[in-house]
Design an enzyme around this catalytic site. Structure first.
Site, PDB file in Angstrom:
ATOM      1  N   LYS A   1      11.777  30.659  16.478  1.00 58.88           N
ATOM      2  CA  LYS A   1      10.375  30.742  16.098  1.00 58.88           C
ATOM      3  C   LYS A   1       9.510  30.644  17.346  1.00 58.88           C
ATOM      4  O   LYS A   1       9.797  29.855  18.232  1.00 58.88           O
ATOM      5  CB  LYS A   1      10.070  29.576  15.158  1.00 58.88           C
ATOM      6  CG  LYS A   1       8.714  29.613  14.535  1.00 58.88           C
ATOM      7  CD  LYS A   1       8.631  28.598  13.435  1.00 58.88           C
ATOM      8  CE  LYS A   1       8.274  27.251  13.991  1.00 58.88           C
ATOM      9  NZ  LYS A   1       7.760  26.335  12.987  1.00 58.88           N
TER      10      LYS A   1
ATOM     11  N   ASP B   1      10.357  18.492  10.348  1.00 59.34           N
ATOM     12  CA  ASP B   1       8.974  18.692   9.911  1.00 59.34           C
ATOM     13  C   ASP B   1       8.774  18.378   8.427  1.00 59.34           C
ATOM     14  O   ASP B   1       7.651  18.270   7.965  1.00 59.34           O
ATOM     15  CB  ASP B   1       8.460  20.103  10.267  1.00 59.34           C
ATOM     16  CG  ASP B   1       9.321  21.215   9.707  1.00 59.34           C
ATOM     17  OD1 ASP B   1      10.348  20.920   9.050  1.00 59.34           O
ATOM     18  OD2 ASP B   1       8.968  22.386   9.931  1.00 59.34           O
ATOM     19  N   ARG B   2       9.870  18.214   7.674  1.00 61.79           N
ATOM     20  CA  ARG B   2       9.723  17.882   6.250  1.00 61.79           C
ATOM     21  C   ARG B   2      10.005  16.409   5.995  1.00 61.79           C
ATOM     22  O   ARG B   2      10.742  15.775   6.764  1.00 61.79           O
ATOM     23  CB  ARG B   2      10.711  18.687   5.404  1.00 61.79           C
ATOM     24  CG  ARG B   2      10.475  20.161   5.430  1.00 61.79           C
ATOM     25  CD  ARG B   2      11.377  20.825   4.424  1.00 61.79           C
ATOM     26  NE  ARG B   2      11.167  22.273   4.460  1.00 61.79           N
ATOM     27  CZ  ARG B   2      11.420  23.091   3.461  1.00 61.79           C
ATOM     28  NH1 ARG B   2      11.930  22.606   2.334  1.00 61.79           N
ATOM     29  NH2 ARG B   2      11.201  24.372   3.573  1.00 61.79           N
TER      30      ARG B   2
ATOM     31  N   THR C   1       1.715  30.262   1.214  1.00 63.38           N
ATOM     32  CA  THR C   1       2.848  29.448   1.647  1.00 63.38           C
ATOM     33  C   THR C   1       3.155  29.695   3.124  1.00 63.38           C
ATOM     34  O   THR C   1       3.180  30.836   3.572  1.00 63.38           O
ATOM     35  CB  THR C   1       4.067  29.794   0.786  1.00 63.38           C
ATOM     36  OG1 THR C   1       3.794  29.368  -0.540  1.00 63.38           O
ATOM     37  CG2 THR C   1       5.326  29.103   1.292  1.00 63.38           C
TER      38      THR C   1
ATOM     39  N   LYS D   1       3.900  20.900  10.358  1.00 66.30           N
ATOM     40  CA  LYS D   1       4.079  19.769   9.468  1.00 66.30           C
ATOM     41  C   LYS D   1       4.952  18.743  10.180  1.00 66.30           C
ATOM     42  O   LYS D   1       5.674  19.091  11.109  1.00 66.30           O
ATOM     43  CB  LYS D   1       4.653  20.198   8.125  1.00 66.30           C
ATOM     44  CG  LYS D   1       5.935  21.008   8.173  1.00 66.30           C
ATOM     45  CD  LYS D   1       6.248  21.496   6.764  1.00 66.30           C
ATOM     46  CE  LYS D   1       7.586  22.222   6.691  1.00 66.30           C
ATOM     47  NZ  LYS D   1       7.444  23.673   6.911  1.00 66.30           N
TER      48      LYS D   1
ATOM     49  N   ASP E   1      14.242  16.783   7.294  1.00 67.29           N
ATOM     50  CA  ASP E   1      15.055  18.005   7.283  1.00 67.29           C
ATOM     51  C   ASP E   1      15.629  18.310   8.664  1.00 67.29           C
ATOM     52  O   ASP E   1      15.519  17.505   9.591  1.00 67.29           O
ATOM     53  CB  ASP E   1      14.247  19.187   6.745  1.00 67.29           C
ATOM     54  CG  ASP E   1      13.200  19.677   7.740  1.00 67.29           C
ATOM     55  OD1 ASP E   1      12.741  18.865   8.567  1.00 67.29           O
ATOM     56  OD2 ASP E   1      12.847  20.872   7.689  1.00 67.29           O
TER      57      ASP E   1
ATOM     58  N   SER F   1      15.562  25.199  10.279  1.00 68.75           N
ATOM     59  CA  SER F   1      14.925  24.158   9.487  1.00 68.75           C
ATOM     60  C   SER F   1      15.834  23.549   8.432  1.00 68.75           C
ATOM     61  O   SER F   1      16.854  22.974   8.767  1.00 68.75           O
ATOM     62  CB  SER F   1      13.659  24.724   8.858  1.00 68.75           C
ATOM     63  OG  SER F   1      12.885  23.694   8.317  1.00 68.75           O
ATOM     64  N   HIS F   2      15.482  23.699   7.157  1.00 71.92           N
ATOM     65  CA  HIS F   2      16.224  23.034   6.091  1.00 71.92           C
ATOM     66  C   HIS F   2      17.492  23.795   5.712  1.00 71.92           C
ATOM     67  O   HIS F   2      18.234  23.349   4.841  1.00 71.92           O
ATOM     68  CB  HIS F   2      15.337  22.884   4.861  1.00 71.92           C
ATOM     69  CG  HIS F   2      14.864  24.198   4.337  1.00 71.92           C
ATOM     70  ND1 HIS F   2      13.915  24.960   4.971  1.00 71.92           N
ATOM     71  CD2 HIS F   2      15.249  24.920   3.262  1.00 71.92           C
ATOM     72  CE1 HIS F   2      13.722  26.077   4.291  1.00 71.92           C
ATOM     73  NE2 HIS F   2      14.517  26.080   3.252  1.00 71.92           N
TER      74      HIS F   2
ATOM     75  N   ASP G   1      14.851  20.204  11.230  1.00 70.39           N
ATOM     76  CA  ASP G   1      14.009  20.213  12.429  1.00 70.39           C
ATOM     77  C   ASP G   1      12.905  19.158  12.391  1.00 70.39           C
ATOM     78  O   ASP G   1      12.004  19.167  13.233  1.00 70.39           O
ATOM     79  CB  ASP G   1      13.414  21.599  12.660  1.00 70.39           C
ATOM     80  CG  ASP G   1      12.526  22.053  11.515  1.00 70.39           C
ATOM     81  OD1 ASP G   1      12.753  21.612  10.372  1.00 70.39           O
ATOM     82  OD2 ASP G   1      11.588  22.840  11.761  1.00 70.39           O
TER      83      ASP G   1
ATOM     84  N   GLU H   1       3.963  21.887  -1.199  1.00 72.01           N
ATOM     85  CA  GLU H   1       4.836  21.279  -2.198  1.00 72.01           C
ATOM     86  C   GLU H   1       6.277  21.169  -1.707  1.00 72.01           C
ATOM     87  O   GLU H   1       7.079  20.466  -2.307  1.00 72.01           O
ATOM     88  CB  GLU H   1       4.781  22.060  -3.513  1.00 72.01           C
ATOM     89  CG  GLU H   1       5.033  23.572  -3.418  1.00 72.01           C
ATOM     90  CD  GLU H   1       6.374  23.965  -2.876  1.00 72.01           C
ATOM     91  OE1 GLU H   1       7.370  23.396  -3.339  1.00 72.01           O
ATOM     92  OE2 GLU H   1       6.429  24.846  -1.981  1.00 72.01           O
TER      93      GLU H   1
HETATM   94  C1  VG1 Z   1       9.748  27.514   2.543  1.00 78.27           C
HETATM   95  C2  VG1 Z   1       8.680  26.705   1.854  1.00 78.27           C
HETATM   96  C3  VG1 Z   1       7.395  26.743   2.658  1.00 78.27           C
HETATM   97  C4  VG1 Z   1       7.678  26.259   4.086  1.00 78.27           C
HETATM   98  C5  VG1 Z   1       8.787  27.083   4.697  1.00 78.27           C
HETATM   99  C6  VG1 Z   1       9.188  26.598   6.061  1.00 78.27           C
HETATM  100  O1  VG1 Z   1       9.361  28.865   2.600  1.00 78.27           O
HETATM  101  O2  VG1 Z   1       8.451  27.169   0.548  1.00 78.27           O
HETATM  102  O3  VG1 Z   1       6.431  25.951   2.021  1.00 78.27           O
HETATM  103  O4  VG1 Z   1       6.517  26.364   4.877  1.00 78.27           O
HETATM  104  O5  VG1 Z   1       9.950  27.032   3.863  1.00 78.27           O
HETATM  105  O6  VG1 Z   1       9.586  25.264   6.047  1.00 78.27           O
HETATM  106  P1  VG1 Z   1       9.919  29.973   1.564  1.00 78.27           P
HETATM  107  O7  VG1 Z   1       9.319  31.276   2.013  1.00 78.27           O
HETATM  108  O8  VG1 Z   1      11.398  29.925   1.628  1.00 78.27           O
HETATM  109  O9  VG1 Z   1       9.424  29.556   0.220  1.00 78.27           O
HETATM  110  V1  VG1 Z   1      10.798  24.740   7.109  1.00 78.27           V
HETATM  111  O10 VG1 Z   1      10.834  23.041   7.096  1.00 78.27           O
HETATM  112  O11 VG1 Z   1      12.081  25.578   6.521  1.00 78.27           O
HETATM  113  O12 VG1 Z   1      10.257  25.337   8.596  1.00 78.27           O
HETATM  114 CO    CO Z   2      11.712  22.263   8.665  1.00 84.42          CO
END
Ligand code: VG1
Ligand code: CO
Length: 542
Positions: A125, A280-281, A343, A375, A276, A112-113, A278, A363
């Site tokens: 995943k 989804d953000r 979360t 998302k 981001d 992801s990010h 993947d 958030e």
């Molecule tokens: C983070 C965010 C959470 C989000 C998750 C996956 O998790 O806070 O809100 O759902 O990333 O997003 P954490 O446990 O690091 O706070 V993504 O776009 O990385 O799949």
């Molecule tokens: Co993501």
């Protein structure tokens, strides 16, 4: 071509976090690491006769990992795998393909990010037949299976040709390579008022979309430029690169600084967005105004009825606990329920499946609806465009109008990254131990009204998730939340979420960090972040 059963031994630490298993790419590439986790997944969810979707965000090792998973799927008796061309699928597109094809689930390759590349991060995943991330019961079972694994099964032979759309076989297993974008683009076209958005661009509305060299590029080019008529070049950094061109594909003001600079500069476009790794953000920016994700979620809920798919209104909404209560105010005005979950997107799945919730968000730059079970960054951008097209106002005008109506929940998140794990754990333990003594205490001019460790009981299946984040509430609706990240791959990341409500009409235009200064001071006084971690300032502020 032969089916091989390879002896293996359990590898420690294969425990999925907030969103799948994420590790350094080199860890994933080490002998049997990926294989063990994938075999454990097949052992838990079953492979025989099933259909799965497979794709990832194109980061380094995406292509090899996809071939391993295909070969293991064939060896585990899977009947059919639907793969995005080049093993590329955004997370929301994968979720959609699972639902569209009534598949038995899917495997998404992404961290992801988190940055990508041989020295950075990789992730895997598993998603369920509803298209959403596996719930904790399933990820726990997969983890538990990794601790006893003795062999994995893999089909040895030629790689599948993932550049060619169409059908091929690995042993008895069908591999269907599909266009990564087409079905997703058709879904978006059915949700939103494309003619209205097209007319907006025709009137000279200018947009900048920064895909950050990650997976959203091809989707954004097809939808925004080809179908909606935004000028060529509207989407920048549009080609997914294995290392994201060295960018950190996290759409926030810190990491999407080029977009921020353009949107705050002279002659800025009307609307800016970033996504981001993947897809989804999303981050949304107006000319000269940054929209915080919690506010964006509230604005989308208040205006969703302007888009065809949501014209009948929303059944209910949901937000993760650390997300601001701006959404709650909209829900109250609409007379619908607002659910508060831990979360992680997996907690929205049951609410969406049960029809209790139409729209939800976090958030952390995540918003979505019941159109998929992840998302969806581009979805949020398109809903914003639909609203801008119908209302004919600027982003700044929409925000001012929203705050005038609902008041403003000033909000910020401070991240302290790569803290030594033992120090972070000690700090959280001390904070948890202090909770009973906090109510009634005063600091930085704020009085604590309540303090707890968030626990969630899923209203649909009754599952209880404890220890989901410490929250300290103050008189007047201010609060802070502290929790440790479950997606990092290095040490611990502390997330401090800060919120303060201003009812208006005065005081709606402050700088969030100034408006939140007393809450920041109170959090420091209560948790002692500087003393406990040795850090005097956060690494990332959003
Ligand atoms: C983070 C965010 C959470 C989000 C998750 C996956 O998790 O806070 O809100 O759902 O990333 O997003 P954490 O446990 O690091 O706070 V993504 O776009 O990385 O799949
Ligand atoms: Co993501």
């Amino acid at each position: 071509m032969t089916l091989r059963r390879i002896p293996t031994r359990p590898i420690a630490g294969q425990k999925p976090g907030t969103s799948g298993l994420r590790k350094k790419t080199k860890v994933f590439m080490a002998p049997q690491y990926l294989e063990n986790f994938v075999q454990a997944t097949f052992d838990v969810v079953g492979g025989l006769g099933k259909t799965f979707v497979l794709g990832g965000d194109g980061r380094y090792f995406n292509d090899r990992a996809a071939q391993v998973i295909l070969a293991m799927a064939a060896a585990n008796g899977v009947a059919r795998v639907i793969v995005g061309r080049g093993a590329i699928l955004s997370t929301p597109a994968a979720s959609h393909l699972i639902r569209l094809n009534k598949a038995d689930g899917g495997v998404i390759l992404s961290a992801s990010h988190n940055p990508g590349g041989p020295e950075e991060d990789f992730g895997v995943k598993f998603n369920m037949p509803n298209g959403g991330p596996a719930p904790e019961s399933v990820t726990e079972a997969i983890y538990s299976r990794t601790t006893t694994l003795a062999e994995y099964r893999i089909w040895e032979g030629q790689d599948a040709d993932l550049t060619r759309i169409g059908r091929q076989h690995i042993g008895d297993m069908v591999v269907d390579v599909v266009d990564s974008v087409a079905d997703y683009a058709a879904l978006m076209e059915g949700l939103f008022d494309f003619p209205a958005i097209r007319a907006l661009f025709q009137r000279g509305f200018r947009m900048r979309m920064d895909a950050m060299n990650a997976v959203t590029g091809p989707y954004a080019v097809e939808i925004l430029e080809n179908r909606l008529g935004a000028p060529k070049g509207t989407v920048v950094n549009a080609t997914p690169l294995p290392d994201f061109g060295g960018l950190h594909p996290d759409p926030n003001p810190t990491w999407a600084h080029a977009l921020m600079a353009e949107m705050m500069g002279e002659n800025a476009p009307d609307f800016g967005a970033a996504s981001d790794g993947d897809g989804d953000r999303n981050m949304v920016v107006g000319r000269g105004i940054y929209v915080s994700p919690s506010d964006s979620l509230a604005v989308l809920a208040a205006n969703a009825h302007l888009a065809p798919a949501y014209a009948k209104g929303l059944a209910g909404v949901a937000r993760s606990m650390p997300t601001s209560a701006a959404l709650d105010r909209v829900a109250a005005a609409l007379g619908i329920a607002c659910h508060e979950t831990p979360t992680g997107w997996k907690f929205f799945g049951n609410l969406l499946d049960a029809g209790n919730v139409t729209l939800c968000g976090e958030e952390s730059f995540g918003t979505g609806s019941d159109h998929v079970r992840e998302k969806d960054g581009l979805w949020a951008v398109l809903l914003w465009l639909n609203i801008l097209a119908v209302r004919g106002l600027s982003v700044a005008e929409i925000m001012a109008d929203h705050w005038a109506r609902f008041g403003r929940n000033y909000y910020s998140r401070h991240d302290y990254e790569a803290i030594e794990t033992s120090r972070a754990d000690a700090m959280m333990a001390a904070l948890r131990a202090s909770l009973p003594s906090l109510p009634g205490r005063q600091m930085a001019g704020l009085t604590v009204t309540a303090a707890d460790d968030f626990s969630y009981e899923d209203p649909v299946d009754g599952t209880v998730s404890k220890g989901q984040g410490v929250r300290v509430m103050f008189e007047g609706g201010a609060r802070f939340v502290m929790r440790l990240s479950g997606t990092g791959t290095e040490g611990a990341t502390l997330r401090l979420y800060l919120e303060r409500y201003a009812p208006g009409p005065l005081g709606l235009d402050l700088d969030p960090q100034e408006a939140l200064a007393p809450v920041i001071a109170a959090a420091e006084a209560i948790a002692g972040i500087a003393g406990q971690t040795g850090r005097t300032a956060p690494d990332v502020v959003t």
